[in-house]
Design an enzyme around this catalytic site. Structure first.
Site, PDB file in Angstrom:
ATOM      1  N   SER A  28       0.612  -1.175   0.155  1.00 12.00           N
ATOM      2  CA  SER A  28      -0.070  -0.024  -0.054  1.00 12.00           C
ATOM      3  C   SER A  28       0.728   1.059  -0.111  1.00 12.00           C
ATOM      4  O   SER A  28       0.210   2.473  -0.062  1.00 12.00           O
ATOM      5  CB  SER A  28      -0.825  -0.174   1.217  1.00 12.00           C
ATOM      6  OG  SER A  28      -0.310  -0.235   2.447  1.00 12.00           O
ATOM      7  N   ASN A 115      -2.119  -2.520  13.328  1.00  9.73           N
ATOM      8  CA  ASN A 115      -3.487  -2.627  13.329  1.00  9.73           C
ATOM      9  C   ASN A 115      -4.164  -1.495  14.194  1.00  9.73           C
ATOM     10  O   ASN A 115      -4.771  -0.385  13.614  1.00  9.73           O
ATOM     11  CB  ASN A 115      -4.299  -3.707  13.921  1.00  9.73           C
ATOM     12  CG  ASN A 115      -3.881  -4.897  13.192  1.00  9.73           C
ATOM     13  OD1 ASN A 115      -3.442  -4.759  11.974  1.00  9.73           O
ATOM     14  ND2 ASN A 115      -4.322  -6.052  13.620  1.00  9.73           N
ATOM     15  N   THR A 160     -40.685  26.189  -9.129  1.00 10.32           N
ATOM     16  CA  THR A 160     -40.632  24.866  -8.648  1.00 10.32           C
ATOM     17  C   THR A 160     -40.739  24.086  -9.952  1.00 10.32           C
ATOM     18  O   THR A 160     -41.571  24.325 -10.856  1.00 10.32           O
ATOM     19  CB  THR A 160     -41.914  24.387  -7.604  1.00 10.32           C
ATOM     20  OG1 THR A 160     -43.114  24.865  -8.586  1.00 10.32           O
ATOM     21  CG2 THR A 160     -41.805  25.275  -6.368  1.00 10.32           C
ATOM     22  N   HIS A 161     -40.238  22.916  -9.843  1.00  6.12           N
ATOM     23  CA  HIS A 161     -40.427  21.873 -11.127  1.00  6.12           C
ATOM     24  C   HIS A 161     -39.719  22.622 -12.357  1.00  6.12           C
ATOM     25  O   HIS A 161     -39.890  22.440 -13.507  1.00  6.12           O
ATOM     26  CB  HIS A 161     -41.753  21.657 -11.706  1.00  6.12           C
ATOM     27  CG  HIS A 161     -42.724  21.082 -10.564  1.00  6.12           C
ATOM     28  ND1 HIS A 161     -42.848  19.920 -10.198  1.00  6.12           N
ATOM     29  CD2 HIS A 161     -43.483  21.819  -9.703  1.00  6.12           C
ATOM     30  CE1 HIS A 161     -43.702  19.669  -9.279  1.00  6.12           C
ATOM     31  NE2 HIS A 161     -44.083  20.770  -8.961  1.00  6.12           N
ATOM     32  N   SER A 282     -14.453  27.131 -26.630  1.00  6.37           N
ATOM     33  CA  SER A 282     -14.609  26.029 -27.660  1.00  6.37           C
ATOM     34  C   SER A 282     -13.712  26.189 -28.827  1.00  6.37           C
ATOM     35  O   SER A 282     -13.468  27.192 -29.129  1.00  6.37           O
ATOM     36  CB  SER A 282     -16.197  26.009 -28.080  1.00  6.37           C
ATOM     37  OG  SER A 282     -15.937  25.173 -29.543  1.00  6.37           O
ATOM     38  N   ASN A 290     -17.958  28.364 -21.894  1.00  7.56           N
ATOM     39  CA  ASN A 290     -18.490  27.256 -21.162  1.00  7.56           C
ATOM     40  C   ASN A 290     -18.331  27.308 -19.840  1.00  7.56           C
ATOM     41  O   ASN A 290     -17.229  27.492 -19.161  1.00  7.56           O
ATOM     42  CB  ASN A 290     -17.849  25.936 -21.816  1.00  7.56           C
ATOM     43  CG  ASN A 290     -18.580  25.738 -23.253  1.00  7.56           C
ATOM     44  OD1 ASN A 290     -19.517  26.035 -23.556  1.00  7.56           O
ATOM     45  ND2 ASN A 290     -17.473  25.067 -24.303  1.00  7.56           N
ATOM     46  N   GLU A 295     -19.530  22.402 -14.445  1.00 10.66           N
ATOM     47  CA  GLU A 295     -19.971  20.918 -14.748  1.00 10.66           C
ATOM     48  C   GLU A 295     -19.160  20.024 -13.926  1.00 10.66           C
ATOM     49  O   GLU A 295     -19.756  18.946 -13.449  1.00 10.66           O
ATOM     50  CB  GLU A 295     -19.806  20.750 -16.386  1.00 10.66           C
ATOM     51  CG  GLU A 295     -20.817  21.883 -17.053  1.00 10.66           C
ATOM     52  CD  GLU A 295     -20.446  21.833 -18.354  1.00 10.66           C
ATOM     53  OE1 GLU A 295     -20.660  21.208 -19.386  1.00 10.66           O
ATOM     54  OE2 GLU A 295     -19.643  22.782 -19.124  1.00 10.66           O
ATOM     55  N   TYR A 322      -9.407  -6.746  12.859  1.00 12.36           N
ATOM     56  CA  TYR A 322      -8.765  -6.185  11.663  1.00 12.36           C
ATOM     57  C   TYR A 322      -8.763  -7.169  10.697  1.00 12.36           C
ATOM     58  O   TYR A 322      -8.655  -8.439  10.848  1.00 12.36           O
ATOM     59  CB  TYR A 322      -7.244  -5.983  11.859  1.00 12.36           C
ATOM     60  CG  TYR A 322      -6.611  -5.288  10.610  1.00 12.36           C
ATOM     61  CD1 TYR A 322      -6.801  -3.926  10.209  1.00 12.36           C
ATOM     62  CD2 TYR A 322      -5.811  -6.206   9.928  1.00 12.36           C
ATOM     63  CE1 TYR A 322      -6.269  -3.515   9.086  1.00 12.36           C
ATOM     64  CE2 TYR A 322      -5.295  -5.810   8.681  1.00 12.36           C
ATOM     65  CZ  TYR A 322      -5.232  -4.484   8.183  1.00 12.36           C
ATOM     66  OH  TYR A 322      -4.951  -3.881   6.918  1.00 12.36           O
ATOM     67  N   GLN A 327      -7.541  -2.103   4.255  1.00 15.23           N
ATOM     68  CA  GLN A 327      -6.352  -1.189   3.622  1.00 15.23           C
ATOM     69  C   GLN A 327      -6.989  -0.460   2.370  1.00 15.23           C
ATOM     70  O   GLN A 327      -6.340   0.406   2.022  1.00 15.23           O
ATOM     71  CB  GLN A 327      -5.289  -2.260   3.233  1.00 15.23           C
ATOM     72  CG  GLN A 327      -4.124  -1.597   2.404  1.00 15.23           C
ATOM     73  CD  GLN A 327      -3.073  -2.461   2.338  1.00 15.23           C
ATOM     74  OE1 GLN A 327      -2.006  -2.672   3.176  1.00 15.23           O
ATOM     75  NE2 GLN A 327      -2.827  -3.054   0.912  1.00 15.23           N
ATOM     76  N   LYS A 330      -8.256   3.666   2.102  1.00 14.74           N
ATOM     77  CA  LYS A 330      -7.253   4.849   2.083  1.00 14.74           C
ATOM     78  C   LYS A 330      -7.509   5.699   0.633  1.00 14.74           C
ATOM     79  O   LYS A 330      -7.952   6.588   0.651  1.00 14.74           O
ATOM     80  CB  LYS A 330      -6.010   4.752   2.277  1.00 14.74           C
ATOM     81  CG  LYS A 330      -5.754   4.288   3.748  1.00 14.74           C
ATOM     82  CD  LYS A 330      -4.119   3.585   4.053  1.00 14.74           C
ATOM     83  CE  LYS A 330      -4.293   2.890   5.017  1.00 14.74           C
ATOM     84  NZ  LYS A 330      -5.112   1.797   4.894  1.00 14.74           N
TER      85      LYS A 330
END
Ligand code: ARG
Length: 463
Positions: A28, A115, A160-161, A282, A290, A295, A322, A327, A330
């Site tokens: 790791s 551990n 709304t909506h 673009s 953009n 986004e 454990y 592991q 992380k």
């Protein structure tokens, strides 16, 4: 140490080193090196405690503590040679400590295990991240407060909506996000307080026969107390999961705001102009500007919530205590943390830089019969109609306006009287959007005075 021979940390039982594939799946160090500072802080606290309790000599404890600082500076300067054969950050640090100080290094691991060590390191790391997140959230709240204060009385359509509903103010809309982020902040604080128990000293799973002082190590590492059950202490990853849920909810909030910025910055809405600093062009369409940052922020919830789901799945079937599955905690948390903090910073930059287009907001605020509810309320208040009847009458008036291709304030009184003959000239006083928002004086309502009061409340709270 060569890859062929057995591991120096447990070589006693092993005649051969691991297969290359075993090393690849097991090691790791490529990612848990991010825990180096926490690992060394934890080991320094442990060594000091071993010395203070007489479990090792003071001079060994001092040599270990000094040596660990040398190792830390090697890691920080980038000169440290991480070894995959040594699996993880804990063994990399300990092996290097042995090179630096010799024999006393072997005494550091008395009364502890990897551990409790990894649980402690990771908790310290997550705790730091929560503190950073709190700062990031607060910075975004401050940027929103600036927007809210400037536009406390700028009218815009409330939806709304995503259909025009009633007029609201720009400040009110900004303050809605302040409330969400305020809850995120309080979740961060709750999570921090709950996780602030120290696993160190739980050892492998059962505690230790050495007379360790867990209060001392807990205090040295800034924990409120030692974790009370050694089995739980080494198998608990609730703190990581809670971090990921707090991050997920916060990222979801950021995503909703990002979505609004994407819509609002479009040519069809033009509610906001994003700064050049937070926009892209673009390569083919010269007119394009953009909202890429928005986004991408909108998308971040995907990986952050994904991490939350992934770690929950890792943990759900594990027997105590454990297991190596853990592991896998992380990388998920690291990725989520990096992206949450990036999203917070990018959103803070965008909100700080953006310009609300007051005229476009106002023009949109009056369209779509946005004051129809004000009209219905007038029929109730002035003519004494039951609200359901008022709703019906107003619906008929909207139909008339729609047919005429005009908005409600443009209707003639006689057209209105044809629908309900009790209507008088006074009705026009409630059909304007300014009047509409000014009248929403209920606590938490959209009236500019209410918005300003909320801005003040937040400023006071943040200090
Ligand atoms: N690298 C391990 C992890 O991240 C450290 C703990 C290893 N413990 C063990 N008993 N093998 O979980």
């Amino acid at each position: 140490m060569s890859e062929q021979t057995s591991n120096q940390m447990w070589g006693g039982r092993f005649a051969a080193g691991p297969d290359a594939i075993m090393e690849a799946i097991n090691a790791s160090i490529d990612f848990d090196r991010r825990l180096a500072a926490q690992d060394i802080a934890g080991s320094r606290a442990h060594a000091a405690m071993l010395g203070a309790t007489g479990i090792i000599t003071d001079s060994d404890a001092e040599a270990i503590r000094e040596g660990l600082l040398t190792v830390l500076s090697e890691i920080e300067s980038g000169e440290f040679a991480f070894s995959k054969a040594l699996e993880d950050i804990h063994m990399n640090v300990e092996a290097r400590l042995k090179d630096v100080i010799g024999e006393p290094a072997g005494r550091l691991h008395t009364g502890r295990s990897r551990n409790d060590q990894v649980a402690t390191d990771f908790k310290l790391w997550v705790r730091d991240q929560l503190d950073q997140a709190a700062e990031g959230i607060e910075a975004l709240i401050r940027a929103l407060l600036v927007q809210a204060e400037a536009g406390a009385d700028w009218v815009m359509p409330g939806f709304t909506h995503l259909q025009t509903a009633q007029p609201v103010t720009w400040g009110h809309h900004m303050m809605a996000y302040v409330e969400m982020l305020g809850r995120d902040l309080s979740r961060v604080r709750d999570a921090r307080a709950r996780m602030n128990e120290c696993p160190l000293g739980a050892a492998a799973l059962a505690g230790t026969s050495f007379p360790i002082d867990r209060e001392m190590t807990a205090a040295a590492l800034g924990f409120a107390r030692p974790a009370a059950n050694s089995l739980d202490a080494v198998s608990d990853r609730d703190f990581a999961l809670e971090y990921l849920s707090v991050a997920s909810i916060s990222a979801m909030h950021l995503s909703r705001l990002a979505e609004e910025l994407v819509i609002w910055s479009s040519a069809q809405f033009r509610f906001v102009t994003l700064s050049d600093r937070f926009s892209t062009g673009s390569s083919i369409m010269p007119q394009k500007k953009n909202p890429d940052a928005a986004e991408l922020i909108r998308a971040k919830i995907g990986r952050i919530f994904g991490a939350n789901v992934a770690l929950t799945m890792v943990m759900k079937g594990l027997p105590l205590a454990y297991s190596k599955d853990m592991q896998e905690d992380k990388e998920q948390v690291f990725d989520a943390a990096d992206n949450w903090s990036l999203a917070l910073a990018a959103m803070t930059g965008m909100v700080g830089d953006m310009t609300a287009n007051r005229a476009a907001l106002a023009a949109a605020a009056g369209s779509g019969f946005s004051t129809a509810t004000d009209l219905a309320d007038w029929l109730v208040r002035v003519l004494g109609l039951p609200f359901r009847d008022a709703h019906h009458v107003t619906g008929s008036l909207v139909a008339v306006a729609e047919k005429r291709g005009c908005d409600l304030p443009d209707l003639r009184l006689e057209d209105m009287k044809a629908v309900h003959d009790g209507i008088t000239e006074d009705v026009f006083s409630v059909l304007g959007v300014e009047n509409s928002v000014n009248s929403r004086m209920s606590y938490g309502g959209t009236a500019p005075a209410q918005v300003r009061a909320q801005v003040e409340r937040w400023k006071e709270m943040l200090g």
